[in-house]
Design a protein around this motif. Structure first.
Motif: not given
Ligand SMILES: CCCCCCC/C=C/C(=O)SCCNC(=O)CCNC(=O)[C@H](O)C(C)(C)COP(=O)(O)OP(=O)(O)OC[C@H]1O[C@@H](n2cnc3c(N)ncnc32)[C@H](O)[C@@H]1OP(=O)(O)O
Ligand SMILES: NC(=O)C1=CN([C@@H]2O[C@H](COP(=O)(O)OP(=O)(O)OC[C@H]3O[C@@H](n4cnc5c(N)ncnc54)[C@H](OP(=O)(O)O)[C@@H]3O)[C@@H](O)[C@H]2O)C=CC1
Length: 699
Positions: A352-354, A600-602, A617-620, A622-628
């Motif tokens: 789904l993330s991808a 995660s800077i798209y 998408s994968f990295i997102k 692993r980011v506490p903010a859960k976004r790009y």
């Protein structure tokens, strides 16, 4: 179906593995996890037999006495009996009588097991359906084997488990016999056998010698298995390091066809994907393997990775390298269908993330998923949200498309100032350049591709014209033949240089073991040396006398940067350079700071560099903010550090990463047993086994 036991490791053979591995599987030393339906050994001989034959003189009668005999005397023919007795005279007489030396024993077989120990290796061998040659390579003297071959024994005869004499000799570690058979040169695909020997006993020289003598490195065995797929198929999932990867390197360097399929149409990449061999996947892809090649059933490597389950790292690797993630096999099944059948939450999340799950309508109602939703309210809530949230990265990109321009800083903040932004034609650099221009700064953007720079400049100017209620600052472009030249030009054009933003940079994904010197140097030159040269020229040409502010864009490499070790090293260098320069140049009124964007800077260009959006998408996750992160968020930090509000900040690195640096590492480490604990008990044992020569330094 019978399975052949060659090694000492346990692959945990699933249906999928069997399809690719054919009749060859690994078992562990205890013989656990034997394939279903496999003959159960009734005679199980064990013991620490060191069967190396190094002291065996070929003309003597010497047979390693501690190899347990194959215990089956049922109706063995007279040739086999003569072999067992090492009776060369009798063998010669039988040959004169034209007795068939190649007849297999077909009797009431009592399968039995030989267990052989060599150093740390232990392997067991099940004997069923053999001929004299098979018994000979295990039990007989070299002289007897030669007699047998002279009498017409087929050097390539397979036993009922399809094992050749050479394989058997190798399996019980009879090295002189191995050499004899290879010297005879008649063995079926000797090169493939040599690969087997390399895998089992690390006979690297043998493989190299064969390569040098022109062996056909692509010749499949009678079942269509190529040396490369044989090697990959025999690797253990934690084969991240060491000889196993050396084998693949040797094979690829020797010119193995990386895409050659077995009769099922499976390539080495599919095998590696199914067996979770991430470093091997990288090597094969670097060697040009076709990531979307399909087998006869319409599966590609991504299907295979999904079917292998718990193969998230393999799936991620394939996704980042541009694998098609939602193609159907010949039965019309997609990887998502498999994930739904398994009820695997982690695979579902990944797909789904991808955006690899276009048939969303049936996800909520798939039976296994319904069960999971009932049991796990958190999963249910997450899935519901997933189903309703637009996920396309493209849409996120459009939000950041800078159709409008704004800034939290007051307009005219940087009026009449002059800046260079390297890499200012794309992504983060373009956002920084635009915001500086918007705040009144004259900007020169510089990078390698002139057409890209000019297009970007045109576009930026037209956007500024729409949004800036003030005269347009100057926007120059410069194609940097060298960084030094770029700086000179800018200083000449504007007569001053207040700000330098070293944003240009980049890298490629690669395991460290595969990075060539040229690739390493390209990344170090671009990111570390290039930044240094820019700083040096800005300082010597202008800032030394007039002051100024430098910002270095680095990356979040502070927990290491697996798969990006070159850039991690370069950026760590820039982090330190920032501190050194902040001190050295403080008395010139120069401040030097760094900004570390999370990974995660798209931007379209950043994603294009990795061949797809998947890595982001994968990295997102692993980011506490859960976004790009957005390019504007990096630009805002840069503008702050350039502004007078940061006048007392120098030598600092500001993270703009949504908390990422505190959270997970980007790379999951596969389960492995390669970390040996230090205990006093182990220490004593080691000393004892090394001859107890007193305390030894561990350093
Ligand atoms: C767990 C993973 C987490 C990932 C987090 C991601 C977070 C980071 C995001 C970003 O940084 S986004 C920015 C992305 N943008 C870029 O990277 C910019 C474009 N990049 C480049 O131009 C190159 O990567 C470069 C190497 C930095 C510069 O290349 P340069 O023009 O100087 O050299 P080249 O002639 O292109 O190549 C020289 C040499 O380098 C090796 N090489 C280059 N690309 C690859 C590759 N994709 N794979 C393997 N090796 C590569 C190769 O040896 C090249 O020599 P030749 O073989 O071409 O002779
Ligand atoms: N996006 C992200 O998540 C992260 C980005 N970063 C870093 O931020 C910076 C900007 O990245 P981003 O905007 O995302 O990606 P981009 O790929 O869009 O930006 C890279 C820029 O650098 C330029 N460039 C690359 N190599 C050279 C070179 N040898 N000489 C001159 N210019 C060069 C490119 O232009 P051209 O091709 O025309 O030369 C391009 O404009 C990079 O240093 C990147 O590594 C760091 C961490 C995370």
């Amino acid at each position: 179906m019978m399975y052949m036991c060659l090694g000492d490791q346990n692959f945990g053979v699933g249906e999928n593995d069997r399809r690719y591995l054919g009749d060859v599987i690994m078992i562990n030393p205890e013989g656990e996890d034997l394939a279903e339906g496999e003959a159960v050994p009734v005679c199980h001989m064990t013991g620490g037999h060191d069967v190396s034959c190094d002291d065996e003189d070929e003309d003597t009668y010497a047979v390693p006495s501690d190899i347990p005999f194959v215990e089956n005397k049922g109706d063995e023919n007279e040739v086999i009996s003569a072999v067992r007795e090492n009776d060369c005279l009798l063998l010669q007489q039988l040959a004169q009588k034209n007795v068939d030396f190649n007849s297999l024993c077909h009797c009431q077989w009592v399968p039995c097991t030989i267990r052989v120990q060599r150093g740390d290796f232990s392997r067991q061998l099940q004997m069923t359906g053999y001929a004299a040659i098979h018994v000979a390579v295990i039990h007989a003297s070299i002289k007897t084997i030669k007699c047998l071959l002279t009498g017409g024994a087929d050097i390539n005869l397979r036993d009922s488990n399809r094992r050749s004499p050479l394989q058997l000799a190798a399996a019980v570690d009879r090295l002189k016999v191995v050499r004899l058979l290879i010297d005879k040169g008649d063995c079926d695909n000797t090169f493939l056998m040599a690969v087997f020997l390399l895998l089992t006993f690390h006979y690297e020289d043998l493989v190299r010698t064969l390569v040098e003598s022109g062996a056909d490195v692509n010749l499949p065995d009678i079942k269509g298995t190529t040396p490369l797929s044989f090697a990959v198929g025999h690797m253990y999932p934690s084969s991240n390091f060491g000889t196993d990867l050396t084998i693949i390197r040797i094979l690829l360097d020797a010119g193995c066809d990386v895409d050659k399929s077995n009769p099922a149409g499976a390539s080495a990449l599919m095998l590696a994907a199914g067996l979770k061999l991430v470093p091997v996947i990288h090597m094969l892809l670097s060697a040009g393997a076709n990531i979307n090649k399909m087998d006869n059933a319409g599966h590609n490597a991504f299907h295979t990775a999904v079917a292998g389950q718990r193969n998230l790292s393999a799936m991620q690797t394939l996704m980042w390298n541009g694998a098609a993630t939602h193609t159907s096999n010949k039965k019309g099944e997609t990887p998502l269908d498999k994930a739904l059948q398994f009820g695997s939450i982690s695979i579902l999340r990944l797909l789904l993330s991808a955006d690899a799950a276009p048939h969303r309508h049936d996800i909520m109602t798939a039976p296994r998923i319904v069960q999971l939703r009932n049991y796990l309210p958190e999963f249910d809530a997450w899935l519901r949200q997933e189903m309703h949230e637009p996920r396309s990265l493209r849409r996120i990109c459009h939000v950041s498309d800078m159709a409008v321009i704004s800034s939290v800083f007051r307009s005219g903040l940087f009026k009449d100032r002059v800046a260079i932004v390297t890499g200012g034609g794309t992504g983060i650099g373009q956002a920084i350049a635009l915001e500086l221009l918007y705040l009144g700064c004259n900007v020169t953007i510089a990078s390698r591709k002139v057409d890209r720079l000019e297009k970007a400049a045109k576009d930026m100017n037209s956007r500024l014209a729409k949004h800036l209620n003030a005269p347009l600052p100057k926007l120059n472009t410069f194609l940097n033949a060298t960084f030094v030249q770029k700086k000179r030009n800018t200083v000449e054009v504007h007569g001053r240089l207040d700000f330098l933003v070293n944003n240009a940079g980049g890298q490629f994904l690669s395991p460290a073991a595969n990075i060539t010197l040229k690739g390493w140097s390209a990344v170090i030159d671009t990111n570390l040396t290039g930044t240094f040269l820019c700083c040096r020229e800005a300082y010597t040409q202008y800032m030394k006398e007039n002051g100024g502010t430098i910002i270095n864009i680095i990356a979040d490499m502070f927990k290491g940067f697996p798969l990006m070790s070159h850039t991690g090293a370069a950026r760590a260098g820039v982090d330190n350079l920032t501190k050194s320069l902040a001190i050295e140049w403080a008395d010139s009124g120069v401040r030097v700071n760094a900004v570390a964007p999370g990974s995660s800077i798209y931007s379209d260009t950043a994603a294009a560099n990795y061949g797809s959006d998947d890595i982001f998408s994968f990295i997102k996750s692993r980011v506490p903010a859960k976004r790009y992160g957005t390019v504007e968020e990096i630009s805002a930090a840069v503008c702050f550090l350039l502004s007078p509000a940061a006048a007392f900040i120098s030598g600092e690195t500001v993270f703009v990463d949504g908390g990422g640096k505190l959270y997970q590492n980007m790379l999951d480490i596969p389960d492995h047993q390669r970390s040996k604990a230090y205990t006093w008990e182990n220490d004593v044992k080691e000393q004892e086994s090394s001859g107890n020569c007193g305390p030894q330094s561990k350093l």
